[in-house]
Design an enzyme around this catalytic site. Structure first.
Site, PDB file in Angstrom:
ATOM      1  N   ASP A  13      11.389 -16.170  -9.087  1.00  0.00           N
ATOM      2  CA  ASP A  13       9.991 -16.556  -8.884  1.00  0.00           C
ATOM      3  C   ASP A  13       9.363 -17.128 -10.159  1.00  0.00           C
ATOM      4  OD1 ASP A  13      10.528 -15.422  -6.484  1.00  0.00           O
ATOM      5  OD2 ASP A  13       9.325 -13.627  -6.792  1.00  0.00           O
ATOM      6  N   HIS A  41      10.325 -21.834  -0.992  1.00  0.00           N
ATOM      7  CA  HIS A  41       9.400 -22.591  -1.820  1.00  0.00           C
ATOM      8  C   HIS A  41       8.510 -23.459  -0.936  1.00  0.00           C
ATOM      9  CE1 HIS A  41      11.426 -21.416  -5.464  1.00  0.00           C
ATOM     10  NE2 HIS A  41      12.575 -21.805  -4.954  1.00  0.00           N
TER      11      HIS A  41
END
Length: 333
Positions: A13, A41
């Site tokens: 992340d 994403h």
């Protein structure tokens, strides 16, 4: 463009999706070489939002070829859904611009059930899995009992090998007090998915070697980051010294499980980091900020006060004299 490999240097992340999207412009081929669909994403192109879990974002650019490599663990049902979702927005996903390794391993419903059952059995000692079956699938790969894409597109072999795996998995699930999975349903669902995926299946090792010899630019997109490997007893969390960790104006790394925070904390933290990070992470259809300390034990990072003086002033949310501060208080687990 020479061969380029992008990996996260922390715990995931880190905003790799943004960098991949920038680097894709100079690449001919974009390869997802590891990981599964346990995260995703969000990419915005010309005002349109796309949520991608397995297919590289290069699919949104014309003239690029996207590849799912043999290191990926692949959920066929999820992948077909992702392909169909892109096509609804007019994004063409064809055998010319999207290839799947014939040796990539498959994620099955029993992997997800085992993932959840094992996590539940650990109680407070849970490791923070997303329960998408990624770990158990890699376990089957390491034990050399997993099924691959090449099995999926060979109906008779697939049916026989699947039956063996479902029988064994159901025995494990029973021992964990979980419900068994249906062999017939899995067989039917995965057989249907196989027909959609079949034209995309290829020997991607040969394809990529030939592309390299032809001086094509190949971009390798990492999923798991280097601090989240199988040598660690943790999955999505890590031991942390909060006195050292929070000695920054704005912390931009780490993980915490949003479910360990109350609703107000989740909202404040998510909006805070998303605003200054400029992007967010999609997991199971829910929006999480990309650097929101997902799955780190709450007692290790809270309470904490964020002094976002510089970034807040730049974003118009505060001034140098009156910086924005975000305070979280631990609620226990």
């Amino acid at each position: 463009m020479a061969n380029t490999i992008l990996v996260g240097a922390q715990w995931g992340d880190e905003g790799k999706g943004k960098i991949i999207d920038v680097l894709t412009e100079a690449a001919d081929i974009v390869v997802r070489y590891a990981g599964g669909n346990n995260a995703g994403h969000t990419v915005i192109v010309a005002g349109q939002k796309y949520v991608l879990h397995l297919i590289p974002s290069g699919i949104l650019r014309p003239g690029k070829t996207c590849v799912i490599g043999n290191g990926v663990v692949l959920d066929p049902i999820g992948l077909v859904s992702e392909m169909q979702g892109l096509e609804k927005f007019g994004v063409k996903v064809t055998p010319e611009n999207f290839l799947i390794s014939e040796t990539a391993h498959l994620v099955f419903p029993y992997h997800r059930e085992l993932d959840g059952a094992r996590e539940l059995a650990k109680g407070k000692g849970k490791i923070g899995t997303t329960k998408r079956g990624i770990g158990p699938c890699y376990g089957d790969k390491a034990a050399r009992v997993g099924l691959r894409v090449s099995d999926l597109i060979s109906p008779d072999r697939f049916a026989a090998k699947l039956k063996v795996r479902v029988t064994e998995a159901n025995a494990h699930l029973k021992g964990l007090g979980a419900k068994p999975v249906s062999y017939r349903k899995i067989l039917a669902d995965y057989t249907a998915a196989a027909e959609v995926l079949r034209p995309h299946v290829a020997n991607t090792v040969v394809y990529l070697h030939e592309a390299t010899r032809a001086k094509k630019g190949v971009l390798f997109e990492g999923a798991p980051s280097i601090s989240r490997d199988a040598n660690s007893p943790y999955l999505d969390r890590f031991p942390v010294n909060k006195e050292e960790l929070f000695n920054y104006d704005l912390v931009v790394f780490g993980d915490v499980d949003p479910h360990q925070l109350n609703a107000e904390q989740q909202r404040n933290l998510g909006e805070f980091v998303s605003r200054f990070g400029g992007s967010f992470l999609m997991v199971a259809g829910k929006r999480f900020s990309p650097n929101a300390w997902r799955n780190t034990p709450v007692e290790q990072i809270l309470p904490v006060e964020f002094d976002a003086q510089n970034t807040a002033a730049a974003a118009g949310e505060g001034t140098a004299d009156k910086p924005v501060k975000l305070t979280l208080t631990a609620q226990g687990r």
